[in-house]
Design an enzyme around this catalytic site. Structure first.
Site, PDB file in Angstrom:
ATOM      1  N   THR A  28      24.368  83.713  57.078  1.00 20.14           N
ATOM      2  CA  THR A  28      24.797  84.979  57.659  1.00 20.14           C
ATOM      3  C   THR A  28      25.715  84.705  58.835  1.00 20.14           C
ATOM      4  O   THR A  28      25.351  83.968  59.750  1.00 20.14           O
ATOM      5  CB  THR A  28      23.543  85.766  58.108  1.00 20.14           C
ATOM      6  OG1 THR A  28      22.828  86.129  56.938  1.00 20.14           O
ATOM      7  CG2 THR A  28      23.896  87.001  58.898  1.00 20.14           C
ATOM      8  N   GLN A 101      24.490  85.677  47.312  1.00 22.00           N
ATOM      9  CA  GLN A 101      23.076  85.836  47.662  1.00 22.00           C
ATOM     10  C   GLN A 101      22.770  87.320  47.901  1.00 22.00           C
ATOM     11  O   GLN A 101      23.347  87.951  48.785  1.00 22.00           O
ATOM     12  CB  GLN A 101      22.704  85.022  48.913  1.00 22.00           C
ATOM     13  CG  GLN A 101      21.180  85.011  49.091  1.00 22.00           C
ATOM     14  CD  GLN A 101      20.697  84.311  50.343  1.00 22.00           C
ATOM     15  OE1 GLN A 101      21.152  84.617  51.444  1.00 22.00           O
ATOM     16  NE2 GLN A 101      19.743  83.404  50.198  1.00 22.00           N
ATOM     17  N   HIS A 174      17.578  86.611  47.225  1.00 25.39           N
ATOM     18  CA  HIS A 174      17.041  86.079  48.483  1.00 25.39           C
ATOM     19  C   HIS A 174      15.553  86.423  48.546  1.00 25.39           C
ATOM     20  O   HIS A 174      15.162  87.496  48.987  1.00 25.39           O
ATOM     21  CB  HIS A 174      17.792  86.674  49.670  1.00 25.39           C
ATOM     22  CG  HIS A 174      17.558  85.948  50.960  1.00 25.39           C
ATOM     23  ND1 HIS A 174      16.531  85.036  51.137  1.00 25.39           N
ATOM     24  CD2 HIS A 174      18.222  85.993  52.149  1.00 25.39           C
ATOM     25  CE1 HIS A 174      16.584  84.561  52.372  1.00 25.39           C
ATOM     26  NE2 HIS A 174      17.598  85.122  52.999  1.00 25.39           N
ATOM     27  N   GLY A 175      14.747  85.448  48.094  1.00 28.43           N
ATOM     28  CA  GLY A 175      13.296  85.665  48.095  1.00 28.43           C
ATOM     29  C   GLY A 175      12.615  84.929  49.236  1.00 28.43           C
ATOM     30  O   GLY A 175      11.392  84.773  49.217  1.00 28.43           O
ATOM     31  N   ALA A 176      13.395  84.473  50.216  1.00 27.75           N
ATOM     32  CA  ALA A 176      12.857  83.584  51.258  1.00 27.75           C
ATOM     33  C   ALA A 176      12.883  84.236  52.637  1.00 27.75           C
ATOM     34  O   ALA A 176      13.274  85.390  52.801  1.00 27.75           O
ATOM     35  CB  ALA A 176      13.679  82.289  51.281  1.00 27.75           C
ATOM     36  N   TYR A 179      12.193  88.126  54.337  1.00 25.98           N
ATOM     37  CA  TYR A 179      12.869  89.386  53.995  1.00 25.98           C
ATOM     38  C   TYR A 179      12.099  90.095  52.867  1.00 25.98           C
ATOM     39  O   TYR A 179      11.006  89.661  52.480  1.00 25.98           O
ATOM     40  CB  TYR A 179      14.342  89.122  53.647  1.00 25.98           C
ATOM     41  CG  TYR A 179      15.085  88.584  54.855  1.00 25.98           C
ATOM     42  CD1 TYR A 179      15.280  89.393  55.978  1.00 25.98           C
ATOM     43  CD2 TYR A 179      15.538  87.274  54.912  1.00 25.98           C
ATOM     44  CE1 TYR A 179      15.920  88.901  57.114  1.00 25.98           C
ATOM     45  CE2 TYR A 179      16.181  86.775  56.045  1.00 25.98           C
ATOM     46  CZ  TYR A 179      16.369  87.598  57.136  1.00 25.98           C
ATOM     47  OH  TYR A 179      16.994  87.115  58.271  1.00 25.98           O
TER      48      TYR A 179
HETATM   49  C1  LIG Z   1      23.833  80.735  61.146  1.00 26.24           C
HETATM   50  C2  LIG Z   1      22.843  80.660  60.021  1.00 26.24           C
HETATM   51  C3  LIG Z   1      22.727  81.724  59.146  1.00 26.24           C
HETATM   52  C4  LIG Z   1      21.827  81.673  58.075  1.00 26.24           C
HETATM   53  N1  LIG Z   1      21.783  82.710  57.174  1.00 26.24           N
HETATM   54  C5  LIG Z   1      21.052  82.586  56.048  1.00 26.24           C
HETATM   55  C6  LIG Z   1      21.173  83.546  55.012  1.00 26.24           C
HETATM   56  O1  LIG Z   1      21.976  84.486  55.063  1.00 26.24           O
HETATM   57  N2  LIG Z   1      20.388  83.379  53.918  1.00 26.24           N
HETATM   58  C7  LIG Z   1      19.507  82.329  53.796  1.00 26.24           C
HETATM   59  O2  LIG Z   1      18.812  82.239  52.781  1.00 26.24           O
HETATM   60  N3  LIG Z   1      19.402  81.388  54.760  1.00 26.24           N
HETATM   61  C8  LIG Z   1      20.173  81.477  55.854  1.00 26.24           C
HETATM   62  N4  LIG Z   1      20.151  80.471  56.787  1.00 26.24           N
HETATM   63  C9  LIG Z   1      19.387  79.250  56.534  1.00 26.24           C
HETATM   64  C10 LIG Z   1      20.282  78.180  55.873  1.00 26.24           C
HETATM   65  O3  LIG Z   1      20.616  78.575  54.552  1.00 26.24           O
HETATM   66  C11 LIG Z   1      19.570  76.827  55.786  1.00 26.24           C
HETATM   67  O4  LIG Z   1      18.356  76.974  55.086  1.00 26.24           O
HETATM   68  C12 LIG Z   1      19.303  76.228  57.167  1.00 26.24           C
HETATM   69  O5  LIG Z   1      20.456  76.305  57.989  1.00 26.24           O
HETATM   70  C13 LIG Z   1      18.866  74.757  57.062  1.00 26.24           C
HETATM   71  O6  LIG Z   1      19.855  73.959  56.458  1.00 26.24           O
HETATM   72  P1  LIG Z   1      20.789  72.964  57.386  1.00 26.24           P
HETATM   73  O7  LIG Z   1      19.844  72.080  58.142  1.00 26.24           O
HETATM   74  O8  LIG Z   1      21.621  72.201  56.393  1.00 26.24           O
HETATM   75  O9  LIG Z   1      21.571  73.832  58.303  1.00 26.24           O
HETATM   76  C14 LIG Z   1      21.012  80.522  57.900  1.00 26.24           C
HETATM   77  C15 LIG Z   1      21.122  79.457  58.790  1.00 26.24           C
HETATM   78  C16 LIG Z   1      22.032  79.503  59.834  1.00 26.24           C
HETATM   79  C17 LIG Z   1      22.156  78.315  60.752  1.00 26.24           C
END
Ligand SMILES: Cc1cc2nc3c(=O)[nH]c(=O)nc-3n(C[C@H](O)[C@H](O)[C@H](O)COP(=O)(O)O)c2cc1C
Length: 347
Positions: A28, A101, A174-176, A179
């Site tokens: 996001t 998503q 998005h089931g995680a 939400y």
């Molecule tokens: C700025 C930001 C926004 C995120 N938005 C979402 C999202 O919209 N949907 C989602 O499932 N996870 C979201 N996440 C989680 C990421 O998909 C991911 O699981 C998390 O950053 C860990 O992975 P990384 O260590 O490679 O960053 C977000 C994470 C960050 C940092």
């Protein structure tokens, strides 16, 4: 390290070939325009990451009542669908693949954005201020009637159809992360006593019905799902929650989904009630393609794929910092460390 596994091809169900095992994690970013449509800057942001084997877009709202953050995009209006089609075309032209998503925030929506009280499986509110809008506090949601549930399921299906119309290769439900779908799956947020709560089968019903209706609309290999069987964000664990995920994953084995994507910020964290890491728990219970995510480095991801712990790896924050991650890994370049200030702009 040669990263031979990270750069090997992968075939998803439905003969959907991926050029490597690298996935852009959904993130996001809050840069949609005032009509919640993706912008030209978002097009460039995604296109710049087209060398990833698969891009999963930021969470994208299935209807206006899904909104809990400022300027998050939707995929329910004609303008949004047209704007997403431009993004998808740009990614395809650059040789990438992209899933959308699909998102409903449930109790994490806010009337500030929607004009209405949020709705959720049960009237259990979140405590505290909203992220990215600290002047607002969460509201107590209304418990959904069965007619509300049916309506929202229709929005998921319509959004999936819209995504396919826009040219997306598929959708990720998005089931995680606490939400709406996750709120149905966990006992803290699902205290219903009807067919949608009370036991693992009933708590899984909402998600499975959405999956089956979406499959019927766009076919199973265009549908993936993101899950966090561990309660690590936006809701709390209740003893026995894992039984719901045991049942859900058993049911997902019967459907030819594109993949299950396991959400975490630190994939190495262990949870006693899952018998260890969420990713290992999912691999044990689910027979199809699994995407791991959360704090991976190129080296740890290469090892995990080599050891068959995961099939694909998603990178989030490191991909914000390093838009050209695949070629940087390939060329052995040092990666720029992620910094939260990087969220201030899209690049
Ligand atoms: C700025 C930001 C926004 C995120 N938005 C979402 C999202 O919209 N949907 C989602 O499932 N996870 C979201 N996440 C989680 C990421 O998909 C991911 O699981 C998390 O950053 C860990 O992975 P990384 O260590 O490679 O960053 C977000 C994470 C960050 C940092």
């Amino acid at each position: 390290m040669a990263f031979t596994h990270l750069f090997s091809k992968y075939m998803l169900p439905g003969n959907m070939s991926l050029k490597n095992r690298l996935v852009m994690a959904p993130m996001t970013r809050c840069f949609a325009d005032d009509e919640l449509a993706p912008t030209e800057a978002m097009l460039s942001y995604y296109q710049a990451r087209s060398d990833m084997g698969l891009i999963v877009t930021e969470a994208t709202m299935i209807e206006p009542q899904a909104q809990g953050y400022p300027h998050t995009p939707g995929i329910y209006s004609d303008k949004q669908i047209r704007a997403w089609a431009r993004v998808v075309d740009a990614v395809h032209e650059a040789g990438g693949r992209i899933f959308c998503q699909l998102w409903h925030t449930g109790r994490m929506a806010h009337s500030h954005y929607t004009g209405k009280r949020p709705m959720a499986p049960s009237a259990v509110g979140m405590e505290g201020p909203l992220p990215r809008a600290p002047d607002l506090s969460y509201e107590i949601p209304l418990e959904m009637e069965v007619s509300d549930i049916e309506k929202i399921q229709t929005y998921y299906v319509d959004a999936a159809r819209n995504a396919i119309k826009a040219g997306f290769d598929g959708v990720e439900l998005h089931g995680a992360n606490g939400y709406l779908m996750d709120q149905f799956l966990h006992q803290q947020t699902n205290q219903r006593t009807d067919d949608y709560g009370g036991n693992p089968v009933n708590r899984s019903r909402f998600v499975l019905e959405v999956i089956d209706k979406t499959i019927a609309a766009v076919s199973s290999y265009r549908v993936g799902i993101r899950l966090s069987p561990q309660a690590y964000i936006n809701l709390d664990y209740t003893s026995g929650d894992e039984e719901t995920f045991n049942y859900l994953l058993e049911q997902l084995n019967l459907r030819q989904l594109a993949y299950v994507h396991v959400a975490a910020f630190d994939a190495q964290q262990r949870y006693d009630y899952l018998g260890g890491r969420p990713i290992d728990y999912v691999r044990k219970n689910y027979t199809g393609t699994v995407i791991g995510c959360g704090g991976y480095t190129p080296v740890s991801a290469e090892i995990e794929i080599h050891n068959r712990r995961i099939h694909l790896v998603a990178f989030g924050r490191s991909l914000i910092a390093n838009p050209d991650l695949p070629s940087q890994i390939r060329n052995g370049e040092k990666l720029l460390p992620y910094d939260e200030s990087m969220l201030q702009s899209l690049r």
